[in-house]
Design an enzyme around this catalytic site. Structure first.
Site, short mmCIF file in Angstrom:
data_model
loop_
_atom_site.label_atom_id
_atom_site.label_comp_id
_atom_site.label_asym_id
_atom_site.label_seq_id
_atom_site.Cartn_x
_atom_site.Cartn_y
_atom_site.Cartn_z
N GLU A 20 -2.04 6.04 -0.58
CA GLU A 20 -3.48 6.03 -0.26
C GLU A 20 -3.78 7.37 0.41
O GLU A 20 -4.51 8.19 -0.13
CB GLU A 20 -3.82 4.85 0.67
CG GLU A 20 -5.28 4.81 1.09
CD GLU A 20 -5.60 3.66 2.07
OE1 GLU A 20 -4.65 3.05 2.63
OE2 GLU A 20 -6.81 3.39 2.29
N HIS A 43 0.87 -1.17 0.00
CA HIS A 43 0.00 0.00 0.00
C HIS A 43 0.92 1.24 0.00
O HIS A 43 1.85 1.32 0.82
CB HIS A 43 -0.85 0.05 1.27
CG HIS A 43 -2.02 -0.89 1.28
ND1 HIS A 43 -1.90 -2.23 1.05
CD2 HIS A 43 -3.35 -0.65 1.49
CE1 HIS A 43 -3.11 -2.79 1.12
NE2 HIS A 43 -4.00 -1.85 1.38
N ASP A 61 -12.09 -3.32 1.44
CA ASP A 61 -12.74 -3.90 2.64
C ASP A 61 -14.25 -3.81 2.42
O ASP A 61 -14.93 -2.96 3.03
CB ASP A 61 -12.32 -3.11 3.88
CG ASP A 61 -10.82 -3.15 4.08
OD1 ASP A 61 -10.32 -4.19 4.55
OD2 ASP A 61 -10.16 -2.16 3.73
N1 ADE Z 1 -6.02 -2.67 5.93
C1 ADE Z 1 -7.25 -2.93 5.51
N2 ADE Z 1 -7.65 -1.97 4.66
C2 ADE Z 1 -6.64 -1.10 4.52
C3 ADE Z 1 -6.44 0.09 3.79
N3 ADE Z 1 -7.38 0.61 2.99
N4 ADE Z 1 -5.26 0.74 3.92
C4 ADE Z 1 -4.33 0.25 4.72
N5 ADE Z 1 -4.46 -0.86 5.43
C5 ADE Z 1 -5.62 -1.54 5.34
ZN ZN Z 2 -6.10 -2.08 1.24
#
Ligand code: ADE
Ligand code: ZN
Length: 344
Positions: free
Chosen positions: A208, A205, A287
């Site tokens: 974000e 990640h 999620d």
């Molecule tokens: N864990 C679950 N969803 C996440 C997200 N969007 N960003 C970082 N960690 C996560």
């Molecule tokens: Zn994620």
């Protein structure tokens, strides 16, 4: 009598729903629906600080990533036995099948569970058994990517890797998730180098909520093959060039970005800009139990809000398989199925 005119947006929605697709960014713990959380809590005798499903769901009003993570880790506390992990993954895989997902690479967060005394064998064996059954019973190619929690130390990531290595044939790669800002990718340089030596696929990640600098170090220090999210990359023209030139995929999650206030409205999402810049962007659910929809809901709501077209849909379906860790012959077969769905 003339037949009623087909609504062009309805035809696009139908195409988005039925087109074959891969999902490359989905945290399996983020697929735990409130109903399953309560069912598992009862089965395992775990007390929850919510009166019921409706009260839990009404707590899903997030202001940023951390406000979500706090509730997401609490929800995962009901997972104790191998069957719990199987049931969670199976529920997601049934949803994926309904959305015409042919291939899914699912993230899991072992440290969330081992910290509560749940064995690594319990976590991985339960999830992996669901992956095996997905192939035989649902025709879905499902695999696992182990994520290190970036708010914890690199030493703890090394310990997690050590515990997981006896099960190395049951996951295909490693990733990096949890609280981004203040925990840059380079914090995990050594453990990612070790995972690279071991032959795992690498993702992280980045971008974000964090800056483009984190995307650069995920690429240049961790040497990841894909960037999860990466939507902040549009702030750095040189980075956009690099991502396009090296065909580094971004696993974008529009409803997640909306719910975590990365963009104020879905209409402001930059998915179209990423595609139009020639990036290998993909659509994913992140999620889904927390953000209001599985992958097809991400597609249909985003297309409705931003005016993306059938050409974009084709590109996104192709990108999803290109960016996957399927082998070359599986990718060709997937591509043929996408072409068949768009041959009209
Ligand atoms: N864990 C679950 N969803 C996440 C997200 N969007 N960003 C970082 N960690 C996560
Ligand atoms: Zn994620």
């Amino acid at each position: 009598m003339t037949s009623p005119k087909a609504d062009p947006f309805e035809s696009l929605v139908s195409l988005l729903r039925r087109m074959p697709k891969a999902e490359l960014h989905m945290h399996i713990e983020g697929s735990l629906e409130p109903e399953l959380i309560f069912a598992l809590a009862q089965r395992n005798g775990v007390a929850l600080p919510y009166a019921g499903v409706e009260q839990l769901r009404s707590a899903y009003a997030f202001t940023n990533l951390q406000s979500f993570l706090d509730i997401y880790y609490a929800g995962a506390s009901v997972l104790l036995k191998e069957q719990d992990f199987y049931d969670m993954a199976w529920a997601y895989l049934l949803r994926a099948q309904a959305d015409n997902v042919l291939h899914t690479e699912m993230f899991f967060d072992p440290q969330t569970h081992t910290a509560r005394g749940v064995g690594m064998d319990v976590v991985i064996n339960g999830l992996h058994r669901a992956c095996v059954d997905a192939q035989t019973q649902l025709g879905i190619n499902a695999s696992l990517i182990l994520c290190f929690l970036r708010h914890l130390s690199e030493q703890e990531a090394f310990e997690t890797l050590e515990q997981a290595l006896p099960y190395r044939d049951k996951f295909i790669g490693v990733g990096l998730d949890s609280s981004e800002v203040g925990h840059p990718p380079e914090k995990f340089a050594k453990v990612f180098a070790r995972c690279r030596e071991l032959g795992f696929h690498l993702v992280a990640h980045a971008g974000e909520e964090g800056p483009p600098a984190y995307v650069w170090t995920a690429l240049d220090v961790l040497k990841v093959q894909r960037i999860d999210h990466g939507v902040q990359s549009t702030k750095d023209a040189l980075l956009m060039q690099r991502l396009a030139q090296d065909r580094i995929a971004l696993t974008v999650c529009p409803l997640s970005n909306l719910k975590l206030c990365v963009f104020p409205r879905l209409a402001d999402h930059n998915l179209g800009a990423l595609l139009d810049a020639g990036l290998v962007a993909t659509v994913n659910s992140d999620d889904p139990a927390y953000f209001g929809g599985y992958i097809n809901e991400n597609f249909t709501q985003t297309f409705a809000a931003t005016g993306l077209t059938a050409q974009h849909a084709y590109q996104l379906a192709c990108n999803s398989f290109e960016a996957s860790f399927a082998d070359a012959s599986a990718k060709r077969a997937y591509r043929d199925r996408v072409d068949a769905a768009f041959a009209f």
